[in-house]
Design a protein around this motif. Structure first.
Motif, PDB file in Angstrom:
ATOM      1  N   GLN A  92      -5.202   0.975 -13.482  1.00 42.40           N
ATOM      2  CA  GLN A  92      -5.408  -0.143 -14.402  1.00 42.40           C
ATOM      3  C   GLN A  92      -4.158  -0.997 -14.331  1.00 42.40           C
ATOM      4  O   GLN A  92      -3.077  -0.522 -14.677  1.00 42.40           O
ATOM      5  CB  GLN A  92      -5.597   0.355 -15.838  1.00 42.40           C
ATOM      6  N   LEU A  93      -4.294  -2.237 -13.862  1.00 41.24           N
ATOM      7  CA  LEU A  93      -3.113  -3.059 -13.588  1.00 41.24           C
ATOM      8  C   LEU A  93      -3.000  -4.257 -14.522  1.00 41.24           C
ATOM      9  O   LEU A  93      -4.000  -4.936 -14.793  1.00 41.24           O
ATOM     10  CB  LEU A  93      -3.196  -3.580 -12.148  1.00 41.24           C
ATOM     11  N   LEU A  94      -1.775  -4.508 -14.961  1.00 33.35           N
ATOM     12  CA  LEU A  94      -1.484  -5.749 -15.688  1.00 33.35           C
ATOM     13  C   LEU A  94      -0.502  -6.543 -14.840  1.00 33.35           C
ATOM     14  O   LEU A  94       0.603  -6.082 -14.555  1.00 33.35           O
ATOM     15  CB  LEU A  94      -0.869  -5.467 -17.072  1.00 33.35           C
ATOM     16  N   ALA A 128       0.832  -1.210   0.000  1.00 28.74           N
ATOM     17  CA  ALA A 128       0.000   0.000   0.000  1.00 28.74           C
ATOM     18  C   ALA A 128       0.866   1.258   0.000  1.00 28.74           C
ATOM     19  O   ALA A 128       0.491   2.283  -0.580  1.00 28.74           O
ATOM     20  CB  ALA A 128      -0.921   0.009   1.214  1.00 28.74           C
ATOM     21  N   LEU A 129       2.039   1.174   0.614  1.00 31.20           N
ATOM     22  CA  LEU A 129       2.892   2.357   0.743  1.00 31.20           C
ATOM     23  C   LEU A 129       3.379   2.908  -0.597  1.00 31.20           C
ATOM     24  O   LEU A 129       3.721   4.083  -0.695  1.00 31.20           O
ATOM     25  CB  LEU A 129       4.086   2.052   1.653  1.00 31.20           C
ATOM     26  N   ILE A 130       3.413   2.081  -1.621  1.00 34.97           N
ATOM     27  CA  ILE A 130       3.914   2.610  -2.909  1.00 34.97           C
ATOM     28  C   ILE A 130       2.827   3.357  -3.691  1.00 34.97           C
ATOM     29  O   ILE A 130       3.136   4.024  -4.678  1.00 34.97           O
ATOM     30  CB  ILE A 130       4.572   1.537  -3.809  1.00 34.97           C
ATOM     31  N   THR A 131       1.582   3.254  -3.246  1.00 36.66           N
ATOM     32  CA  THR A 131       0.521   3.921  -4.015  1.00 36.66           C
ATOM     33  C   THR A 131       0.676   5.436  -4.000  1.00 36.66           C
ATOM     34  O   THR A 131       0.186   6.111  -4.886  1.00 36.66           O
ATOM     35  CB  THR A 131      -0.894   3.574  -3.485  1.00 36.66           C
ATOM     36  N   ASP A 177     -12.183  -5.479 -11.451  1.00 34.90           N
ATOM     37  CA  ASP A 177     -12.129  -5.443 -12.913  1.00 34.90           C
ATOM     38  C   ASP A 177     -11.043  -4.521 -13.438  1.00 34.90           C
ATOM     39  O   ASP A 177     -10.915  -4.327 -14.647  1.00 34.90           O
ATOM     40  CB  ASP A 177     -13.503  -5.133 -13.511  1.00 34.90           C
ATOM     41  N   ASN A 178     -10.232  -3.958 -12.544  1.00 33.07           N
ATOM     42  CA  ASN A 178      -9.073  -3.162 -12.983  1.00 33.07           C
ATOM     43  C   ASN A 178      -7.799  -4.010 -13.071  1.00 33.07           C
ATOM     44  O   ASN A 178      -6.709  -3.470 -13.221  1.00 33.07           O
ATOM     45  CB  ASN A 178      -8.853  -1.959 -12.046  1.00 33.07           C
ATOM     46  N   LEU A 210      -2.968  -3.222  -4.506  1.00 32.90           N
ATOM     47  CA  LEU A 210      -3.100  -1.990  -5.293  1.00 32.90           C
ATOM     48  C   LEU A 210      -4.496  -1.919  -5.923  1.00 32.90           C
ATOM     49  O   LEU A 210      -5.138  -0.863  -5.932  1.00 32.90           O
ATOM     50  CB  LEU A 210      -2.034  -1.953  -6.397  1.00 32.90           C
ATOM     51  N   ALA A 211      -4.958  -3.044  -6.452  1.00 34.37           N
ATOM     52  CA  ALA A 211      -6.262  -3.058  -7.132  1.00 34.37           C
ATOM     53  C   ALA A 211      -7.399  -2.735  -6.162  1.00 34.37           C
ATOM     54  O   ALA A 211      -8.349  -2.038  -6.514  1.00 34.37           O
ATOM     55  CB  ALA A 211      -6.499  -4.419  -7.780  1.00 34.37           C
ATOM     56  N   VAL A 212      -7.282  -3.228  -4.923  1.00 28.78           N
ATOM     57  CA  VAL A 212      -8.328  -2.974  -3.921  1.00 28.78           C
ATOM     58  C   VAL A 212      -8.248  -1.537  -3.421  1.00 28.78           C
ATOM     59  O   VAL A 212      -9.265  -0.844  -3.308  1.00 28.78           O
ATOM     60  CB  VAL A 212      -8.182  -3.949  -2.727  1.00 28.78           C
TER      61      VAL A 212
END
Ligand code: SAH
Length: 247
Positions: free
Chosen positions: A102-104, A68-71, A126-127, A94-96
């Motif tokens: 938008q993550l791959l 979470a810290l990198i967000t 869905d991201n 990150l997605a939550v």
């Protein structure tokens, strides 16, 4: 698996986040999702060996708070490629916590990718898009090359090789964010030549440790490398060369 106590986990997660100044990222729904996700991780871990951490308190701190810290380095609505996502770290937190991203998620091991894909589906993330591939084998593909605002990786490989794997995916003006341990500064210093070749430049090394009353300080490091110039087409090389002759 020992009995999983969802209520206790929620409280532990809240503590891990507030001790690190990011309590504001959590909401009732996010705690609920991360709790259910942890229960799934622990259950599936018995079959697939997804995480070395099984203590829920350590998962809260070293998987979720750590990621979470990198967000805070990511602008709103950004695209992110997570190379070597393993069981979904940092992709899933990150997605939550940042539904705007938008993550791959990419990993070379199909069973890990299958786990992340199914987890994202179950929790309606869905991201998240998932791909089984070796990073160096998809980096020349125009769908991926220089297409992302950020490329992340946690615990994948040493900085020189990591930069060769990650920087080709980053748009000029974007950043590679490497999650590293105690050797972050040393490894980054050693990657100076590699970064110059690949078009990267160190922006900052954040080595603020994770704080925890329960476990004591834990190392955390985020190395931010800006993409200043296009990466020459010769990179990344095949893995055998990257690992034998790092830049
Ligand atoms: N990021 C996760 C997993 C770390 S383990 C975490 O922090 O928990 C490293 C992962 O990187 C493994 O799952 C491995 O399969 C993957 N990996 C290593 N080299 C890779 C490459 N060249 N391309 C894609 N995945 C790779």
């Amino acid at each position: 698996m020992a009995e999983f106590d969802a209520a206790a986990f929620g409280a532990t997660l809240g503590r891990a986040f507030s001790e690190n100044g990011i309590g504001g990222m959590l909401s009732f729904d996010r705690v609920k999702t991360l709790t259910a996700m942890t229960e799934r991780l622990l259950t599936e871990n018995e079959k697939y060996n997804l995480t070395a951490l099984t203590d829920p308190g350590k998962i809260a701190l070293l998987h979720y708070a750590d990621c979470a810290l990198i967000t805070k380095y990511m602008k709103k609505g950004a695209t992110v490629i997570d190379v070597g996502c393993g069981a979904g770290f940092p992709t899933l937190p990150l997605a939550v916590l940042r539904p705007d991203l938008q993550l791959l998620a990419v990993d070379s091991t199909e069973k890990k990718v299958a786990y992340v894909r199914e987890t994202a589906r179950l929790f309606g993330l869905d991201n998240v898009t998932c791909l089984t591939a070796r990073a160096e084998e998809i980096a020349a593909d125009g769908n991926y090359r220089e297409r992302f605002d950020y490329a992340t990786a946690r615990a994948v490989t040493e900085m020189r090789s990591l930069a060769e794997l990650l920087l080709p995916f980053v748009k000029v003006g974007g950043e590679m964010i490497a999650m590293k341990g105690k050797n972050a500064a040393y490894e980054t210093a050693g990657a100076k030549r590699a970064l110059a070749i690949l078009g990267g430049e160190v922006v900052a090394i954040d080595e603020t440790p994770l704080r925890s009353a329960a476990y004591g300080e834990q190392s955390h490091a985020a190395v931010r490398i800006a993409k200043r110039k296009k990466t020459p087409a010769a990179y990344p090389r095949a893995w055998a060369q990257i690992s034998k002759k790092p830049l």
